[in-house]
Enzyme design. Structure first.
Site, PDB file in Angstrom:
ATOM      1  N   ASP A 196      95.424  48.189 105.455  1.00 42.36           N
ATOM      2  CA  ASP A 196      95.268  46.691 104.742  1.00 42.36           C
ATOM      3  C   ASP A 196      96.476  46.177 103.914  1.00 42.36           C
ATOM      4  O   ASP A 196      97.307  47.065 103.917  1.00 42.36           O
ATOM      5  CB  ASP A 196      93.880  46.685 103.840  1.00 42.36           C
ATOM      6  CG  ASP A 196      94.094  47.512 102.766  1.00 42.36           C
ATOM      7  OD1 ASP A 196      95.322  48.186 102.605  1.00 42.36           O
ATOM      8  OD2 ASP A 196      93.158  47.798 101.913  1.00 42.36           O
ATOM      9  N   SER A 197      96.619  45.185 103.350  1.00 43.79           N
ATOM     10  CA  SER A 197      97.625  44.320 102.886  1.00 43.79           C
ATOM     11  C   SER A 197      97.793  44.832 101.257  1.00 43.79           C
ATOM     12  O   SER A 197      98.894  44.742 100.581  1.00 43.79           O
ATOM     13  CB  SER A 197      97.581  42.959 102.811  1.00 43.79           C
ATOM     14  OG  SER A 197      96.606  42.467 102.038  1.00 43.79           O
ATOM     15  N   ASP A 257      96.828  38.631 101.653  1.00 43.78           N
ATOM     16  CA  ASP A 257      96.326  37.424 101.196  1.00 43.78           C
ATOM     17  C   ASP A 257      95.354  37.296  99.698  1.00 43.78           C
ATOM     18  O   ASP A 257      95.610  38.519  98.977  1.00 43.78           O
ATOM     19  CB  ASP A 257      94.715  37.145 101.980  1.00 43.78           C
ATOM     20  CG  ASP A 257      93.809  38.656 102.094  1.00 43.78           C
ATOM     21  OD1 ASP A 257      94.538  39.772 101.621  1.00 43.78           O
ATOM     22  OD2 ASP A 257      92.834  38.504 102.155  1.00 43.78           O
ATOM     23  N   ASP A 314      85.511  47.979 109.054  1.00 47.92           N
ATOM     24  CA  ASP A 314      85.697  49.075 108.311  1.00 47.92           C
ATOM     25  C   ASP A 314      84.981  49.147 106.989  1.00 47.92           C
ATOM     26  O   ASP A 314      84.482  48.124 106.674  1.00 47.92           O
ATOM     27  CB  ASP A 314      86.892  49.299 107.781  1.00 47.92           C
ATOM     28  CG  ASP A 314      87.340  48.381 106.580  1.00 47.92           C
ATOM     29  OD1 ASP A 314      87.403  47.005 106.834  1.00 47.92           O
ATOM     30  OD2 ASP A 314      87.697  48.961 105.571  1.00 47.92           O
ATOM     31  N   CYS A 346      70.154  62.621 115.988  1.00 50.69           N
ATOM     32  CA  CYS A 346      71.648  62.613 115.914  1.00 50.69           C
ATOM     33  C   CYS A 346      72.175  63.988 116.468  1.00 50.69           C
ATOM     34  O   CYS A 346      71.381  64.772 116.181  1.00 50.69           O
ATOM     35  CB  CYS A 346      72.056  62.431 114.430  1.00 50.69           C
ATOM     36  SG  CYS A 346      73.759  62.784 114.107  1.00 50.69           S
ATOM     37  N   CYS A 392      75.267  65.022 115.960  1.00 52.32           N
ATOM     38  CA  CYS A 392      76.554  65.578 115.340  1.00 52.32           C
ATOM     39  C   CYS A 392      76.739  67.070 114.857  1.00 52.32           C
ATOM     40  O   CYS A 392      75.117  67.481 114.929  1.00 52.32           O
ATOM     41  CB  CYS A 392      76.803  64.739 113.854  1.00 52.32           C
ATOM     42  SG  CYS A 392      76.159  65.120 112.510  1.00 52.32           S
ATOM     43  N   CYS A 407      74.011  67.722 112.083  1.00 49.60           N
ATOM     44  CA  CYS A 407      72.576  67.704 112.338  1.00 49.60           C
ATOM     45  C   CYS A 407      71.942  68.538 113.536  1.00 49.60           C
ATOM     46  O   CYS A 407      70.833  69.149 113.746  1.00 49.60           O
ATOM     47  CB  CYS A 407      72.097  66.209 113.000  1.00 49.60           C
ATOM     48  SG  CYS A 407      72.275  65.187 111.694  1.00 49.60           S
ATOM     49  N   HIS A 461      77.901  63.389 108.709  1.00 49.56           N
ATOM     50  CA  HIS A 461      76.769  62.811 109.446  1.00 49.56           C
ATOM     51  C   HIS A 461      76.787  61.490 109.475  1.00 49.56           C
ATOM     52  O   HIS A 461      77.036  60.869 110.549  1.00 49.56           O
ATOM     53  CB  HIS A 461      75.616  63.316 109.045  1.00 49.56           C
ATOM     54  CG  HIS A 461      74.410  62.587 109.384  1.00 49.56           C
ATOM     55  ND1 HIS A 461      74.029  62.351 110.565  1.00 49.56           N
ATOM     56  CD2 HIS A 461      73.942  61.368 108.873  1.00 49.56           C
ATOM     57  CE1 HIS A 461      73.094  61.516 110.818  1.00 49.56           C
ATOM     58  NE2 HIS A 461      73.173  60.686 109.718  1.00 49.56           N
TER      59      HIS A 461
END
Lengths: 401, 401
Positions: free
Chosen positions: A94-95, A148, A292, A330, A332, A335, A361
């Site tokens: 990001d800026s 910005d 994000d 899930c 993952c 899990c 997770h």
């Protein structure tokens, strides 16, 4: 001229799009969720998991934080953020604008840029479109964001218009400085030898891409104007900034519905810093491609787990003897192995493994949700996916964090 | 009668021994370092790394901590500590005695046991040889420790003798209750179906093993007497307790040199709660086989890395631009990928990944050191390994934590 990134829409389902972004480092299928590595690391989750298990293709780094610590001199010494953090897939930075306006009280805004005091040590600092582009060139991310100004979500029309005008001028300056930096080779993210990293199309130039940001708070006419002015300058992609910054959710959803479909179809659309799984699905339904948010890791550190049946708070005593995984649906590695009862014990005992496991997770859940979204768009069943997904999310309303 | 564990010495080099302990869950090569999972987890390091990368065959769990939180009722609900924590390799549990005497101020010692207040909530609690055996049966560890009283390292002779006598009576009571519990099947660590877990010899009974503990502080005659009385009762292995509890290092080394070679050769010898890599090498030279210590993870959390060239403190500013790994000679996944400069940045930025990475490296270094020790004993070159190892450790004296 060769392109910094290559963007293709593969399927459209209503306004929702499934596509692919090719960068010099990764091929990124969209809609995509980008885990946030604010200070050059995803909080609590080692890169090894992000790569091998979750297959994250792109992560985020924050210019503001890295600018202040370790500082650009250190990042340059190591040859950019990829080498410093040993993340060799794509990155978006990001800026710094958003953090300057949200983290620091002491700031002085001028046409030139913004002077502020570091939240770390009170030192006087300065960011401007030019400085932000220089920092992001040193970081060497694949996708650079224009600098910005982000007004509060409930800003009045006059304030928002002034901010929008400034953002438009800064966008132009960002682009000018960005192009100069690309030409003089300041971008430290270039890969030696193979500029495409073996993952991109041979037509890619290997340079950074620059995205513009649409502001305008909750005022639809100003959003439209900001979009038109940003598109006129011309960027490799377009972001929606200034949402989820204090406004009502209905305002955010209204802006998304109005604005997203108007954004250039032939460029990726990125909704910055948003949000819950519901928010992502909503935005995707209006044609947003990239996301994000810190929620998966931030909530993970305080015991909040996102699951296919809604959020749960692992601190709740009802999980003491619960031998189910955080999310029975899930796949993952957390899990597949650990129970809610065990993770709750770790959390209550102050073991950091609780935070790392829940964060892991949560990221896996977000990334897997995006995979399912993409699949549904490809098969033309996004609307059905969406209603089933949202209905299931509501099953455990009582467990809301 | 079938044995709970099988112990074989493979090679002897001076007093140093290389051997193998077969348990119902893992085959453990010795000398071995056991990572400490105080509250049912190794702090900051996921079990997946301990298994796949470090190949840890046995870890430690602390009875005192798990007794207080989550409590035995919860552990029983999950069917023992292996199932609760999903660690399916061997475990050793301590008796709780050491923590009662070191963590709580409010305690009342009687012949029967020790009444104390929980360090968590001040609640009144009671531990005795019988209770400790019951708790450890519920935990279901492969190796259970007798309940002992641990006097301070600088205790006078009279105090030490009284403590030794009590420890001997408690050892007897521990063994009696342990045997009753084994007979009535209270051990929750049994594996269903295959009692050997596929990793042990078919002659193993699948029951828990019980180790006795030798006390006696720095008084060699009392150490000898404690050893004789403990050996007379008869245990599956013998531990040296009460070292590294405030005494001078010369006292500890004196006790090790005197005591370890006198311990039954045909049983594993375990030095409890010690210590630095130097301490381990010293103890191994006197014939000790097993170790545990919180140092790798505790130091890891505060930025202290153990390396083949001595300790280093990652907070030191000299590492800011250091692109070397924590230990250039280490093959762990942290050293293969991340630089000191990056890990220092994470530490300074308050990222928990710094703690998890340094803890990971430290454990990998300890376990790898033990592998190299075993190899040197097998090839009859332990003395040379020792002098080279210690010389190299001293190279970075300036970097001492």
């Amino acid at each position: 001229m060769s392109k910094p990134i290559d963007w293709k829409i593969l399927n459209v389902d209503g306004e929702a799009r499934a596509g692919v972004i090719r960068t010099r480092r990764s091929v990124i299928e969209t809609p995509v969720f980008m885990p946030v590595g604010t200070q050059g690391a995803i909080k609590g989750v080692r890169s090894e998991w992000l790569e091998a298990e979750m297959d994250a293709r792109i992560i985020l780094g924050n210019t503001y934080h890295l600018f202040l610590r370790p500082g650009i001199e250190v990042i340059k010494h190591f040859g950019g953020l990829h080498r410093f953090s040993s993340w060799d897939r794509a990155m978006l930075t990001d800026s710094g604008g958003f953090q300057v306006f949200s983290l620091t009280d002491l700031r002085k805004l001028t046409e030139e840029g913004v002077e502020f005091r570091s939240h770390l040590d009170g030192s006087r600092q300065f960011l401007s479109p030019e400085v932000s582009m220089e920092v992001q060139a040193a970081l060497g991310s694949e996708i650079v964001m224009a600098f910005d100004e982000c007004p509060p979500g409930n800003a009045d029309k006059e304030t928002t218009r002034a901010s929008l005008e400034l953002t438009a001028r800064w966008a132009m300056r960002s682009k000018d400085r960005f192009n100069e930096l690309q030409e003089k080779g300041a971008d430290l993210g270039k890969r030696e030898g193979d500029p495409s990293g073996g993952l991109a199309e041979p037509t890619l130039s290997g340079r950074q891409a620059l995205f513009g940001i649409v502001q305008g708070a909750g005022h639809l006419d100003l959003r439209k104007e900001s979009l038109e002015r940003t598109a006129e300058i011309g960027f490799d992609g377009y972001a929606i900034g200034g949402l989820s910054v204090g406004e009502e959710k209905s305002v955010m959803y209204g802006v998304l519905e109005y604005l997203a479909p108007k954004m250039p179809k032939e460029r990726p659309r990125y909704l910055m810093g948003v949000g819950t799984p519901e928010d992502l699905i909503e935005a995707i339904s209006h044609g947003v491609d990239m996301f994000d948010c810190v929620m998966p890791t931030r909530n993970g550190r305080t015991g909040g787990a996102f699951t296919s049946r809604g959020k749960l708070n692992i601190r709740n005593a009802k999980f003491i003897k619960d031998d189910q995984p955080l999310d029975p649906d899930c796949i993952c590695s957390v899990c597949q192995r650990y129970s809610r009862g065990y993770i709750r014990h770790l959390y209550q005992a102050g073991e950091m493994n609780a935070a790392t496991m829940i964060s892991h997770h949560n990221l896996a859940f977000y990334l897997d949700t995006m995979r399912r979204v993409r699949q549904s768009i490809k098969s033309g069943s996004f609307a059905r996916f969406r209603s089933e997904f949202l209905e299931k999310l509501r099953e455990n309303e009582d467990a809301i964090v």
